[in-house]
Design a protein around this motif. Sequence first.
Motif, mmCIF file in Angstrom:
data_model
loop_
_atom_site.group_PDB
_atom_site.id
_atom_site.type_symbol
_atom_site.label_atom_id
_atom_site.label_comp_id
_atom_site.label_asym_id
_atom_site.label_seq_id
_atom_site.Cartn_x
_atom_site.Cartn_y
_atom_site.Cartn_z
ATOM 1 N N TYR A 44 -1.948 -11.136 -16.699
ATOM 2 C CA TYR A 44 -2.650 -12.168 -15.933
ATOM 3 C C TYR A 44 -1.790 -12.759 -14.816
ATOM 4 O O TYR A 44 -2.218 -13.682 -14.128
ATOM 5 N N GLY A 45 -0.568 -12.246 -14.670
ATOM 6 C CA GLY A 45 0.296 -12.748 -13.602
ATOM 7 C C GLY A 45 0.560 -14.239 -13.732
ATOM 8 O O GLY A 45 0.580 -14.971 -12.742
ATOM 9 N N LEU A 364 5.128 -6.520 -0.700
ATOM 10 C CA LEU A 364 3.862 -6.674 0.014
ATOM 11 C C LEU A 364 3.916 -7.902 0.918
ATOM 12 O O LEU A 364 4.269 -8.988 0.478
ATOM 13 N N GLU B 257 -10.188 -8.535 -9.636
ATOM 14 C CA GLU B 257 -10.540 -8.100 -10.984
ATOM 15 C C GLU B 257 -11.819 -8.732 -11.528
ATOM 16 O O GLU B 257 -12.612 -8.037 -12.163
ATOM 17 N N GLU B 317 -2.885 -3.521 4.660
ATOM 18 C CA GLU B 317 -1.587 -2.953 5.004
ATOM 19 C C GLU B 317 -0.635 -3.310 3.887
ATOM 20 O O GLU B 317 -0.780 -4.329 3.240
ATOM 21 N N GLY B 318 0.377 -2.495 3.696
ATOM 22 C CA GLY B 318 1.335 -2.794 2.639
ATOM 23 C C GLY B 318 1.943 -1.506 2.159
ATOM 24 O O GLY B 318 1.637 -0.444 2.700
ATOM 25 N N PRO B 319 2.801 -1.599 1.135
ATOM 26 C CA PRO B 319 3.464 -0.392 0.659
ATOM 27 C C PRO B 319 2.434 0.652 0.218
ATOM 28 O O PRO B 319 1.436 0.321 -0.414
ATOM 29 N N LEU B 322 0.340 0.967 -3.419
ATOM 30 C CA LEU B 322 0.342 -0.264 -4.219
ATOM 31 C C LEU B 322 -1.087 -0.760 -4.434
ATOM 32 O O LEU B 322 -1.834 -0.954 -3.480
ATOM 33 N N LEU B 324 -2.951 -3.937 -6.201
ATOM 34 C CA LEU B 324 -2.756 -5.244 -6.813
ATOM 35 C C LEU B 324 -4.076 -5.734 -7.362
ATOM 36 O O LEU B 324 -5.061 -5.779 -6.624
ATOM 37 N N ASN B 327 -6.463 -11.735 -10.507
ATOM 38 C CA ASN B 327 -7.347 -12.204 -11.567
ATOM 39 C C ASN B 327 -7.892 -13.579 -11.240
ATOM 40 O O ASN B 327 -7.559 -14.172 -10.213
ATOM 41 N N GLY B 331 -3.425 -15.277 -10.398
ATOM 42 C CA GLY B 331 -2.285 -14.412 -10.684
ATOM 43 C C GLY B 331 -2.627 -12.989 -10.284
ATOM 44 O O GLY B 331 -3.762 -12.692 -9.902
ATOM 45 N N GLU B 332 -1.644 -12.135 -10.317
ATOM 46 C CA GLU B 332 -1.905 -10.759 -9.938
ATOM 47 C C GLU B 332 -1.000 -9.821 -10.719
ATOM 48 O O GLU B 332 0.030 -10.215 -11.241
ATOM 49 N N ARG B 333 -1.440 -8.577 -10.836
ATOM 50 C CA ARG B 333 -0.595 -7.566 -11.466
ATOM 51 C C ARG B 333 -0.732 -6.276 -10.683
ATOM 52 O O ARG B 333 -1.698 -6.079 -9.951
ATOM 53 N N VAL B 334 0.249 -5.428 -10.843
ATOM 54 C CA VAL B 334 0.242 -4.140 -10.159
ATOM 55 C C VAL B 334 -0.398 -3.122 -11.087
ATOM 56 O O VAL B 334 -0.045 -3.035 -12.266
#
Lengths: 366, 347
Positions: A44-45, A364, B257, B317-319, B322, B324, B327, B331-334
């Motif tokens: 959930y980061g 990023l 998500e 744009e970005g790596p 990737l 992401l 939620n 928050g965020e997750r890879v």
Amino acid sequence: MRYVDELRDPKLAHALSSRIRAATTRPWTIMEVCGGQTHTLARYGLEELLPEGITIVHGPGCPVCVTPAAVIDRAVAIACTAGVVLHTYGDMLRVPASHGDLLAARSRGADVRVVLSPLEAVEAARLDPSREHVFFSVGFETTAPAAAAAVELAEALGLERFSVLAAHVRVPPVLEVLLGDPRTRIDGLLAAGHVCTVMGTGEYAPIAARHRLPIVVTGFEPIDLLEGIARTIEQLEAGRSEVEIQYARAVRPEGSAGARGAIERVFEVADRPFRGLGEVPAGGLVLRDRFARFDATRRIAVEVASAEPDTRCRAGEVLRGLLRPLDCPELGKGCTPEHPLGAPMVSSEGACAAYHRHRARKELPR
Amino acid sequence: MSDTDDDAGLGCPVPFSQYDRVVLAHGGGGRATRSLVESLFRAALDSPELREDHDGAIVSLEGPVAITTDGFTVRPLFFPGGDLGALAVHGTVNDLACCGARPELLTVSFVLEEGLALTTLARLVRSMGEAARAVGARVIAGDTKVVERGKGDGVYVSVTGLGRVRRALSPRNVRDGDVVIVSGPVGDHGIAVLVAREDVRLGTEIASDQGEIASLVHELLDEGVALHVARDPTRGGLATVLVEIARTAGVSIVLEEPSVPVRSAVSDACELLGLDPLYVACEGRVVLFVAPEHAERALAIARRFQPDAARIGVVTEGPSGLVLAKNAFGGERVLELLSGEQLPRIC
């Protein structure tokens, strides 16, 4: 899903985030003990919701990460013995040992099966008495009662060819080892909710008092984690070091009498090595002599030649909170999820695997 | 044999000589093979090319042609919402559609396990024929081999599909700002099969989403939508498809998500089993990358096929590679490729 959605409510999460920010006046380092909690933090980061000064250290509570290679080597050797069926939990299959993992053993013809409960292994042993059925049982106090129940059931059923390869570990002794190291910098602990559901909180009061640190027994949902962190910080800011139960919907101070009884009857405490941390006095559980015939180690003789662990791996320092995975020179270079040097890179909730991904995210543009 | 799908109750329209089960002779190339081909395969999969009874089919197709090949195995052979026969056709047809091609020609190759009930095989082949006809494709060549009992899971099918390309779709067309749409709820197939196989009792039946997505893709092309890439999230699920496309296209993708449609029965089952629905297989969904100015129109069209189709993310744009997932908490997750199958976790 009822009983779950309310524990993942974003509004509540943001309210807790504000409560944490309001309470925090200085930097604190908090360790969450359990791999399940690490998983939720990453999934959930949640660290994004914490103020700058709050550091979360991922503790030793991932049983996959702390199981020594030698134990997995033994499981592989037993699985490769003719006439044996090895049953275990899913995530043990990919943990690298000295000579490959259980998945590799399976590809070479070993009968390795994934179960969700050890009772499935007992049932398999009952239905197929022509073969030796071994349940490779890992985990902290949480999974020990089920393993104990399996042994007692096997005895009641009179099964002749069922045994357990027990690699159970205990939380309080490993916390003592970590906190006893003068280099360790941990201000507060989130104790593992399910371990305490079984064992209660009695073992934790002396730890909180001796090391003068707050311990909050915490659940596994996002709201649980944030509330556990809030309550730990509030104790720290107030100069308190008490044991609190955040996960009150499951944990009673006395634990579960039935589960504790089953552990007590079947297992006894023994010293045990932890991967990355070394020998932990009283850190494990082994089968009592009365149940020797259900002990796979005593029942199935195998030769285990374990390789020395890779000296480049600094997992021990990571598990102690001494080294941030990001500062490890091997992270993402010599050590990746595809080619892990140590266990914290293997499991998705391992601290090194989590940081390996975290670094990619940092690249990023915001 | 692992399956007990001897559906004796479902009578077969034609008798299969003296056998009621697959025997090694059915793969021997002699009379038994011929009888199987004529009474069972040709009856269900009839086409002018099959009627030629030749070593191969001779066809002519003009312009760029897409070719795809895929092997299919599923246990159990019949599951809520589908079966191996239709699955094999849809899987192949969907891959053609993702290349921007019409589903036109199919070849099928069966590996049968000795002992398989011929009624079971007939049912699968009929289902296959129906699925092919429904999308306007025809089976032009086939093959059968038989392996000894215990050496296969009943039936393995591999299918090759050919079709003329209308507009080449490729991850290389993906641009910053492209909107990501999924054509319906994810994870139904993986959970339906898992529940059917492991006999997990959940209280609600979950049916596989198995089906074709070619009609949707062609409808989008018909209506002039700037569709850049389409990909069906089968093995590895939605997350895997997004990572693969992000890598090939050299872009980043931000996934919202909470916008990803997941049926509550599927998310409940995932919760209990410790699985992540983003990585659970679908067999009748497609992920669409569409130019932002066409996103609303594309979504409206997709919803004509499946009301739960949703806009789930955007290309940034970005790596390279990737993905992401953001939620509901901010928050965020890879999201990454799995190292293998998803395995239930201990804790």
